[in-house]
Design a protein around this motif. Structure first.
Motif, mmCIF file in Angstrom:
data_model
loop_
_atom_site.group_PDB
_atom_site.id
_atom_site.type_symbol
_atom_site.label_atom_id
_atom_site.label_comp_id
_atom_site.label_asym_id
_atom_site.label_seq_id
_atom_site.Cartn_x
_atom_site.Cartn_y
_atom_site.Cartn_z
ATOM 1 N N VAL A 175 0.994 -1.569 0.196
ATOM 2 C CA VAL A 175 0.217 0.076 0.195
ATOM 3 C C VAL A 175 0.854 1.120 0.502
ATOM 4 C CG1 VAL A 175 -2.025 0.785 1.285
ATOM 5 C CG2 VAL A 175 -2.103 -1.308 1.559
ATOM 6 N N ASN A 176 2.074 1.251 0.605
ATOM 7 C CA ASN A 176 2.938 2.417 0.641
ATOM 8 C C ASN A 176 3.864 2.245 -0.653
ATOM 9 O OD1 ASN A 176 3.321 3.654 3.539
ATOM 10 N ND2 ASN A 176 2.797 1.392 4.159
ATOM 11 N N PHE A 177 3.563 1.398 -1.322
ATOM 12 C CA PHE A 177 4.944 1.126 -2.360
ATOM 13 C C PHE A 177 4.190 2.588 -3.124
ATOM 14 C CE2 PHE A 177 7.259 -2.438 -1.803
ATOM 15 C CZ PHE A 177 8.119 -1.849 -0.585
ATOM 16 N N TYR A 178 2.698 1.543 -3.733
ATOM 17 C CA TYR A 178 1.620 1.875 -4.692
ATOM 18 C C TYR A 178 1.129 3.680 -3.950
ATOM 19 C CZ TYR A 178 1.489 -1.895 -7.704
ATOM 20 O OH TYR A 178 1.213 -3.435 -8.336
ATOM 21 N N ALA A 179 1.250 4.043 -3.029
ATOM 22 C CA ALA A 179 0.884 5.621 -2.654
ATOM 23 C C ALA A 179 2.048 6.481 -2.968
ATOM 24 C CB ALA A 179 0.592 5.759 -0.996
ATOM 25 N N ARG A 180 2.901 5.758 -2.913
ATOM 26 C CA ARG A 180 4.713 6.627 -3.277
ATOM 27 C C ARG A 180 4.680 6.934 -4.687
ATOM 28 N NH1 ARG A 180 8.712 7.720 0.795
ATOM 29 N NH2 ARG A 180 7.304 8.397 2.203
ATOM 30 N N LEU A 181 4.113 5.622 -5.663
ATOM 31 C CA LEU A 181 3.757 5.647 -6.628
ATOM 32 C C LEU A 181 2.999 6.832 -7.166
ATOM 33 C CD1 LEU A 181 4.970 1.991 -7.686
ATOM 34 C CD2 LEU A 181 6.374 3.529 -8.454
ATOM 35 N N LYS A 182 2.691 7.033 -6.652
ATOM 36 C CA LYS A 182 0.721 7.457 -6.803
ATOM 37 C C LYS A 182 0.089 7.126 -7.487
ATOM 38 C CE LYS A 182 3.286 12.456 -6.489
ATOM 39 N NZ LYS A 182 4.156 13.108 -7.026
ATOM 40 N N ASP A 183 -0.355 5.624 -7.474
ATOM 41 C CA ASP A 183 -0.811 5.009 -8.331
ATOM 42 C C ASP A 183 -2.573 4.763 -7.263
ATOM 43 O OD1 ASP A 183 -2.376 2.858 -9.551
ATOM 44 O OD2 ASP A 183 -0.413 1.948 -10.113
ATOM 45 N N SER A 184 -3.262 5.670 -7.534
ATOM 46 C CA SER A 184 -4.433 5.160 -6.243
ATOM 47 C C SER A 184 -5.450 4.249 -6.692
ATOM 48 C CB SER A 184 -5.363 6.551 -6.472
ATOM 49 O OG SER A 184 -6.018 6.358 -8.080
ATOM 50 N N ASN A 185 -5.177 3.356 -7.487
ATOM 51 C CA ASN A 185 -5.683 2.268 -7.417
ATOM 52 C C ASN A 185 -5.450 1.090 -6.864
ATOM 53 O OD1 ASN A 185 -8.191 0.635 -9.227
ATOM 54 N ND2 ASN A 185 -6.800 -0.223 -9.858
ATOM 55 N N GLU A 186 -3.722 0.864 -7.481
ATOM 56 C CA GLU A 186 -3.202 -0.204 -6.561
ATOM 57 C C GLU A 186 -3.156 -0.024 -5.687
ATOM 58 O OE1 GLU A 186 -2.205 -3.571 -7.600
ATOM 59 O OE2 GLU A 186 -3.429 -2.502 -10.161
ATOM 60 N N ALA A 187 -3.166 1.211 -4.459
ATOM 61 C CA ALA A 187 -3.084 1.583 -3.764
ATOM 62 C C ALA A 187 -3.991 1.357 -3.260
ATOM 63 C CB ALA A 187 -2.316 3.001 -3.008
ATOM 64 N N TYR A 188 -5.257 1.652 -3.167
ATOM 65 C CA TYR A 188 -6.624 0.944 -2.958
ATOM 66 C C TYR A 188 -7.275 -0.480 -2.840
ATOM 67 C CZ TYR A 188 -11.394 0.240 -2.291
ATOM 68 O OH TYR A 188 -12.779 -0.628 -1.900
ATOM 69 N N GLN A 189 -6.266 -1.244 -4.269
ATOM 70 C CA GLN A 189 -6.517 -2.422 -3.923
ATOM 71 C C GLN A 189 -5.602 -3.231 -2.817
ATOM 72 O OE1 GLN A 189 -9.083 -4.004 -5.829
ATOM 73 N NE2 GLN A 189 -9.483 -1.917 -6.875
ATOM 74 N N ASN A 190 -4.671 -2.699 -2.436
ATOM 75 C CA ASN A 190 -3.836 -3.186 -2.163
ATOM 76 C C ASN A 190 -4.351 -3.191 -0.331
ATOM 77 O OD1 ASN A 190 -1.332 -4.893 -3.122
ATOM 78 N ND2 ASN A 190 -1.887 -3.336 -4.692
ATOM 79 N N MET A 191 -5.334 -2.289 -0.068
ATOM 80 C CA MET A 191 -5.075 -1.621 0.935
ATOM 81 C C MET A 191 -6.546 -2.675 1.147
ATOM 82 S SD MET A 191 -5.000 0.354 3.873
ATOM 83 C CE MET A 191 -5.510 1.012 5.021
ATOM 84 N N ARG A 192 -7.870 -2.476 0.385
ATOM 85 C CA ARG A 192 -8.618 -3.839 0.160
ATOM 86 C C ARG A 192 -8.129 -5.171 0.103
ATOM 87 N NH1 ARG A 192 -14.370 -3.017 -2.341
ATOM 88 N NH2 ARG A 192 -15.248 -5.252 -2.089
ATOM 89 N N ALA A 193 -7.719 -5.622 -0.125
ATOM 90 C CA ALA A 193 -6.849 -6.668 0.302
ATOM 91 C C ALA A 193 -5.884 -7.346 1.397
ATOM 92 C CB ALA A 193 -5.593 -7.226 -1.170
ATOM 93 N N LEU A 194 -5.257 -5.940 1.744
ATOM 94 C CA LEU A 194 -5.214 -5.470 3.680
ATOM 95 C C LEU A 194 -6.032 -6.582 4.307
ATOM 96 C CD1 LEU A 194 -3.234 -5.963 5.607
ATOM 97 C CD2 LEU A 194 -3.544 -3.466 5.149
ATOM 98 N N LEU A 195 -7.286 -5.854 3.984
ATOM 99 C CA LEU A 195 -8.858 -6.259 4.934
ATOM 100 C C LEU A 195 -9.350 -7.486 4.605
ATOM 101 C CD1 LEU A 195 -8.410 -2.983 5.716
ATOM 102 C CD2 LEU A 195 -10.536 -2.990 5.777
ATOM 103 N N THR A 196 -9.689 -7.323 3.621
ATOM 104 C CA THR A 196 -10.175 -8.825 2.980
ATOM 105 C C THR A 196 -9.451 -10.471 3.266
ATOM 106 O OG1 THR A 196 -9.221 -8.521 0.398
ATOM 107 C CG2 THR A 196 -11.327 -7.837 1.692
#
Length: 782
Positions: A649-670
């Motif tokens: 999540v932190n990696f994709y946030a730094r890459l400014k990839d909002s979709n992948e940051a969200y999908q990995n955040m979602r995967a963290l919860l699911t």
């Protein structure tokens, strides 16, 4: 018994679990709501005694935690005290290890990896203890055995994050029963209040036990006492006391327990202490109880809430809402797994992470371990110790950005405590000055290389940890903290690295080694697996981070000297991160074939996060190469542990990839979250919670490139929302509001008069900040 569940309306920031069977809450061990005590210092850089860090012994506090299982006829409260550790043996450095370093380096430069690792095993690695480290253990259990309840309805169990209280309530035969629990830092005690809406209905037997051997249990009046020297007398000595205050009814001592009959209300008070820091646990427990003897439950509760909210209320987060907030957390997680959107659940998860950090790390405490401090056994996974090759660092990623700098201090203090042993390790194993520590340690601060080469031959733990000191300063701008404590620790960690670097005979550039890329392996030219090399990428990124931090700190303190000039020269000669033929950042010193393409560690992306060496502005080629590393890791099953997914999540946030940051955040919860929101490594390991909270923050605010960037990775799923109270480097407090996926307003409050660049959607403006005033920025300003 009949159990009925009733879905009830709950407020935001409340963890609510619906219990559907008696077996679930009577046998579940780790998947239950938690409550915890912590201490508070109002000054983020000063110990409770008023002494600045590094200027004498702090005024230690003893910290406790509990897990509330929510039983009806039988309630189990699992108890923790952070200093209950075994101490079976001392870790010692292999004598004369430094005599073999040059030979090992020569073999590695010649690509004779197998022969080098033989020498590493023989002369550098301590590998005597089967359990690897000393172990953090549970304090024990408080059991409440009630007279049988009939016709149960409206059962509800919840953890209220707004006031840090856990509660259980239900109706039985027309009587409403409730149990409220909290652990109070000001009182140094944990409380449970049992009540009913009809008089004389509270009857139960209270008892203590521990799943070990040799515990002593006795009753003194209305107090149950348990004490022991843990681990067959090879650990700390502890004592815990349960004092019972009852209104009405009778109390009877019975076989090391106390029976309460016909009471209108009962308050249980638990205190605990150990001799970890030389105190007498019996005297400490008596003092804690004496100090609150004249205080009412209501007053103690108000004191606890005031203390907790002084930290928790600094940040509020609204990512949007949905009808899902009317359902318990376990059902919301299930719905998320089935594809539902629930933005409020991400807000809840975020604040749960802040709650956990407040609850497991306050000035004067030990730092949060692998389980925070909530551990229910004598043999926890990985001994619930301090892994310093990412896990403890991840625990503290959210500290300063989510406005909890006081909670950062236990870790920063712990780093300094590694120096005494770390100096010996640096000298004995490497013939170097300064101090070092390897991949793991425990409450007794050992620093030697312990275990197998795959994880143990990594002398970078202290260096990585020390970068947190500079990050803490960047957010707090506290020069007193830096001058009196932080700079000396950073400089001593850098001194080891300076001595540890050598010239690569082929390139002429400086490399580190022997070392490795944490816990990963590669195939040698002979087809064997190996891990130890010269010049792994992560080493050099950590060295770059720490050297740069020391150099900048010296400028702030006007303390530039011969050493800072030397590491400035070394920094220019350091081997940089390189890109392999397949377009990915190299993990090792050359393009070696990785044995596990989906490995959980992404160590060679340290420069992307948590460091700031990679950026779209200065190193776009490394950003693209980092993305390719992540894509291949995920393609081969990476991110399969909770903390690893949080790092994504932190990696994709730094890459400014909002979709992948969200999908990995979602995967963290699911995929990596238990029904009570604890992170699932698996099993439970708390770093994923903290890493997830940090990652969500990075999606909303970044400040690592010398500017303040608003909403750098905001996903379309969180189209309406706001956040207040986040911190940016420079000491700025940031409030942001957005609508329809776009910025509406931002507010910046700064500690000094200055100008600061603010970025949104790729556009930058220069904003003038007046000390202590709120500067408002509108979307149309960009």
């Amino acid at each position: 018994m009949i159990l009925k569940t009733l879905v009830q309306t709950i407020i935001r920031k409340t963890v609510y679990e619906k219990i559907t069977s008696h077996i679930y809450f009577s046998h579940s061990i780790k998947f239950n709501v938690v409550c915890r005590q912590s201490s508070l210092s109002t000054n983020p850089v000063v110990r409770p005694t008023g002494q600045s860090m590094g200027r004498g012994p702090p005024n230690w506090e003893w910290h406790m935690g509990a897990m509330i299982f929510g039983g009806i006829d039988k309630e189990r409260i699992q108890l923790n005290e952070e200093t209950i550790w075994t101490k079976r043996d001392e870790f010692t450095d292999k004598p004369d290890g430094h005599k073999y370093i040059n030979k090992i380096r020569t073999l590695l430069f010649e690509e004779q990896y197998e022969e080098a690792e033989k020498l590493v095993r023989r002369h550098l690695l301590e590998d005597r203890m089967p359990n690897n480290t000393n172990t953090y253990q549970t304090l024990g259990d408080l059991h409440l055995d009630f007279e049988k309840f009939e016709q149960i309805s409206q059962y509800r169990r919840q953890l209220n994050l707004e006031n840090a209280t856990a509660s259980v309530s239900f109706i039985s035969d027309g009587v409403h029963y409730s149990r409220e629990s909290f652990s109070s830092n000001p009182a140094n005690a944990t409380f449970m209040k049992l009540s009913a809406d009809k008089p004389g209905r509270i009857s139960f037997t209270a008892s203590l036990n521990r799943p070990g051997e040799g515990e002593n249990i006795s009753v003194d009046g209305h107090t149950i006492i348990m004490n022991q020297k843990v681990d067959n007398k090879d650990g700390v000595t502890y004592e815990t006391r349960i004092q019972i205050r009852a209104k009405g009814g009778t109390l009877e001592a019975k076989d090391k327990s106390i029976k309460i009959s016909g009471a209108a209300e009962v308050v249980l008070i638990q205190v605990a202490a150990t001799d970890y820091r030389g105190e007498n646990p019996t005297q400490s427990c008596k003092k804690y109880l004496k100090d609150i003897a004249e205080k009412s439950y209501d007053d103690l509760r108000k004191e606890h809430i005031s203390d907790y909210q002084s930290l928790f209320n600094r940040v509020s987060l609204d990512l949007g809402t949905s009808d899902a907030i009317y359902f318990p957390v376990d059902e919301r997680l299930t719905a998320l797994r089935k594809g539902a959107e629930d933005p409020a659940l991400f807000s809840l998860y975020y604040q749960f992470g802040r709650y956990l950090l407040i609850s497991s790390s306050r000035p004067g405490s030990l730092p949060a371990n692998l389980q925070g401090l909530w551990e229910s056994t004598l043999t926890p996974p990985w001994n619930a110790d301090y892994h310093i090759n990412i896990n403890i660092q991840m625990n503290y990623w959210p500290a300063v950005v989510t406005n909890l700098p006081e909670c950062h201090l236990p870790f920063l203090n712990f780093i300094g405590q590694l120096r005494e042993n770390g100096r010996k390790t640096a000298n004995t194993l490497y013939g170097a000055r300064g101090f070092t520590a390897h991949h793991t340690t425990d409450a007794w601060h050992f620093t030697t290389a312990q275990g197998q080469p795959q994880w143990a031959m990594w002398p970078m733990g202290a260096a990585w940890a020390s970068t947190h000191i500079w990050e803490h300063f960047l957010f707090t701008r506290d020069t007193t903290f830096l001058r009196n404590y932080g700079f000396d620790v950073m400089k001593e960690a850098a001194l080891f690295l300076s001595d540890f670097l050598v010239k690569d005979p082929e390139t002429g550039r400086l490399v580190s080694g022997p070392s490795m890329s944490p816990e990963n392996t590669f195939f040698t030219p002979r087809g064997n697996r190996a891990s130890v090399v010269m010049g792994p990428s992560m080493d050099h990124q950590i060295i770059h981070h720490l050297f740069s931090s020391v150099i900048e700190a010296a400028k702030v303190l006007n303390a530039e000297d011969h050493f800072t000039r030397k590491i400035t020269r070394q920094l220019k000669q350091l081997t940089p991160s390189e890109i392999g033929e397949d377009g990915r950042i190299l993990e090792w010193s050359e393009d070696l074939k990785e044995a596990e393409p989906g490995h959980r560690h992404m160590s060679h992306l340290y420069g992307l996060y948590p460091s700031s060496q990679f950026s779209w502005q200065k190193t776009p080629e490394l950003m693209e190469a980092a993305r390719k590393v992540i894509e291949k890791r995920l393609k081969h099953g990476g991110g399969h542990t909770g903390w690893s997914r949080a790092w994504m999540v932190n990696f994709y946030a730094r890459l400014k990839d909002s979709n992948e940051a969200y999908q990995n955040m979602r995967a963290l919860l699911t995929k990596s979250t238990h029904p009570n929101l604890f992170d699932n490594h698996p099993p439970f390991q708390i770093d994923g919670n903290f890493g997830g909270t940090a990652g969500l923050t990075e999606m909303l605010l970044q400040s690592h490139q010398g500017n303040i960037e608003l909403l750098p990775a905001l996903p379309f799923q969180w189209r309406e929302g706001s956040v207040k109270g986040l911190k940016a480097r420079g000491g700025y407090t940031i409030n942001i509001s957005w609508s329809d996926g776009a910025l509406t307003t931002a507010e910046i409050i700064g500690p000094v008069d200055t100008d600061v660049p603010v970025v949104y959607n790729g556009q930058a403006i220069n904003v003038t900040i007046n000390k202590g005033e709120t500067t408002i920025i509108l979307a149309q300003d960009f």
